[in-house]
Design a protein around this motif. Sequence first.
Motif, mmCIF file in Angstrom:
data_model
loop_
_atom_site.group_PDB
_atom_site.id
_atom_site.type_symbol
_atom_site.label_atom_id
_atom_site.label_comp_id
_atom_site.label_asym_id
_atom_site.label_seq_id
_atom_site.Cartn_x
_atom_site.Cartn_y
_atom_site.Cartn_z
ATOM 1 N N ILE A 94 75.946 28.488 45.914
ATOM 2 C CA ILE A 94 75.964 27.059 45.638
ATOM 3 C C ILE A 94 77.394 26.547 45.521
ATOM 4 O O ILE A 94 77.737 25.489 46.069
ATOM 5 N N ALA A 95 78.255 27.283 44.828
ATOM 6 C CA ALA A 95 79.641 26.844 44.648
ATOM 7 C C ALA A 95 80.365 26.760 45.988
ATOM 8 O O ALA A 95 81.100 25.800 46.256
ATOM 9 N N LEU A 96 80.148 27.755 46.850
ATOM 10 C CA LEU A 96 80.798 27.762 48.161
ATOM 11 C C LEU A 96 80.290 26.612 49.022
ATOM 12 O O LEU A 96 81.071 25.919 49.689
ATOM 13 N N ARG A 97 78.989 26.374 48.998
ATOM 14 C CA ARG A 97 78.423 25.271 49.777
ATOM 15 C C ARG A 97 78.911 23.922 49.261
ATOM 16 O O ARG A 97 79.117 22.984 50.037
ATOM 17 N N THR A 98 79.103 23.818 47.955
ATOM 18 C CA THR A 98 79.618 22.573 47.387
ATOM 19 C C THR A 98 81.032 22.296 47.886
ATOM 20 O O THR A 98 81.373 21.161 48.240
ATOM 21 N N ILE A 99 81.858 23.335 47.941
ATOM 22 C CA ILE A 99 83.233 23.172 48.418
ATOM 23 C C ILE A 99 83.243 22.722 49.874
ATOM 24 O O ILE A 99 83.919 21.750 50.241
ATOM 25 N N PHE A 100 82.477 23.399 50.721
ATOM 26 C CA PHE A 100 82.451 23.020 52.137
ATOM 27 C C PHE A 100 81.818 21.647 52.330
ATOM 28 O O PHE A 100 82.203 20.897 53.227
ATOM 29 N N GLY A 101 80.837 21.314 51.482
ATOM 30 C CA GLY A 101 80.226 19.997 51.576
ATOM 31 C C GLY A 101 81.209 18.881 51.291
ATOM 32 O O GLY A 101 81.095 17.777 51.837
ATOM 33 N N LYS A 102 82.199 19.145 50.432
ATOM 34 C CA LYS A 102 83.228 18.148 50.140
ATOM 35 C C LYS A 102 84.322 18.140 51.209
ATOM 36 O O LYS A 102 84.878 17.089 51.524
ATOM 37 N N ILE A 103 84.638 19.316 51.740
ATOM 38 C CA ILE A 103 85.651 19.370 52.801
ATOM 39 C C ILE A 103 85.158 18.610 54.034
ATOM 40 O O ILE A 103 85.901 17.837 54.649
ATOM 41 N N PHE A 104 83.892 18.831 54.385
ATOM 42 C CA PHE A 104 83.289 18.156 55.543
ATOM 43 C C PHE A 104 82.227 17.175 55.041
ATOM 44 O O PHE A 104 81.044 17.322 55.345
ATOM 45 N N ALA A 105 82.652 16.187 54.273
ATOM 46 C CA ALA A 105 81.715 15.252 53.650
ATOM 47 C C ALA A 105 80.950 14.461 54.705
ATOM 48 O O ALA A 105 81.538 13.949 55.662
ATOM 49 N N LYS A 106 79.645 14.352 54.516
ATOM 50 C CA LYS A 106 78.801 13.644 55.482
ATOM 51 C C LYS A 106 79.159 12.167 55.567
ATOM 52 O O LYS A 106 79.095 11.558 56.636
#
Length: 224
Positions: free
Chosen positions: A149-161
């Motif tokens: 979850i933490a890793l996905r949260t980081i990538f979700g912010k780097i590549f914000a929809k």
Amino acid sequence: RLRLAGRDQLAAHTPRPKPPGDALLAVQVHESAANNAVARLGLSGRRFALEDLVTTVAARLGVEPRVPDDLPEHVSVSFAAAEPIRVTCEDGLVHVHVTLDSLESSRRSWYDIVAHVAYRPVVDGMQVCLEREGPVQLSGPGHQGRMEIALRTIFGKIFAKERRIPLLPAGLASNPRLADLRAVQAVATDGWLALALAPTTTTGVSAAPATATGAPAQRLLRRR
């Protein structure tokens, strides 16, 4: 017509998309041009804090560095030595593959991560933007399908929809002399990303309609 590639780089090997007949401006960019440009950024095997990565890439591109306010803090990435970033254009999407030796945050670190992000070109009047399609896909030996979850949260912010990427320069899209033009083609297929502008009387647009999303605020970094 301009074709770009270094002497040691590959170029397009497929026919470029045909622009609409009434297009006044048409641009076709092959994925090899994007990959050639990425290869010149000097990211292979290097480690960056995320803000430093933004400023480094902006400096190489000759643009003002703007760091999104929602970019994760205290996060560093180390790129793989071979093909750290690879771009492909197919099935209506622009695919970005990022290969990292490591991603380190203040709490923990991950190793050997491959992230895949898909973007769909969307039309917004005269402007064409890339908008993230679906979630960021994670793989690689250091991930192995685990629910991080933490890793996905980081990538979700780097590549914000909600952070769309405009493809046309702001000066062109806002030029009053071009106010009667609109984008009539925005497609990603067979290795190509193709854009075209035509008078507003043209009917039909080769792209998905833009969705109403608000772009997050950005921090402007001044060069020292």
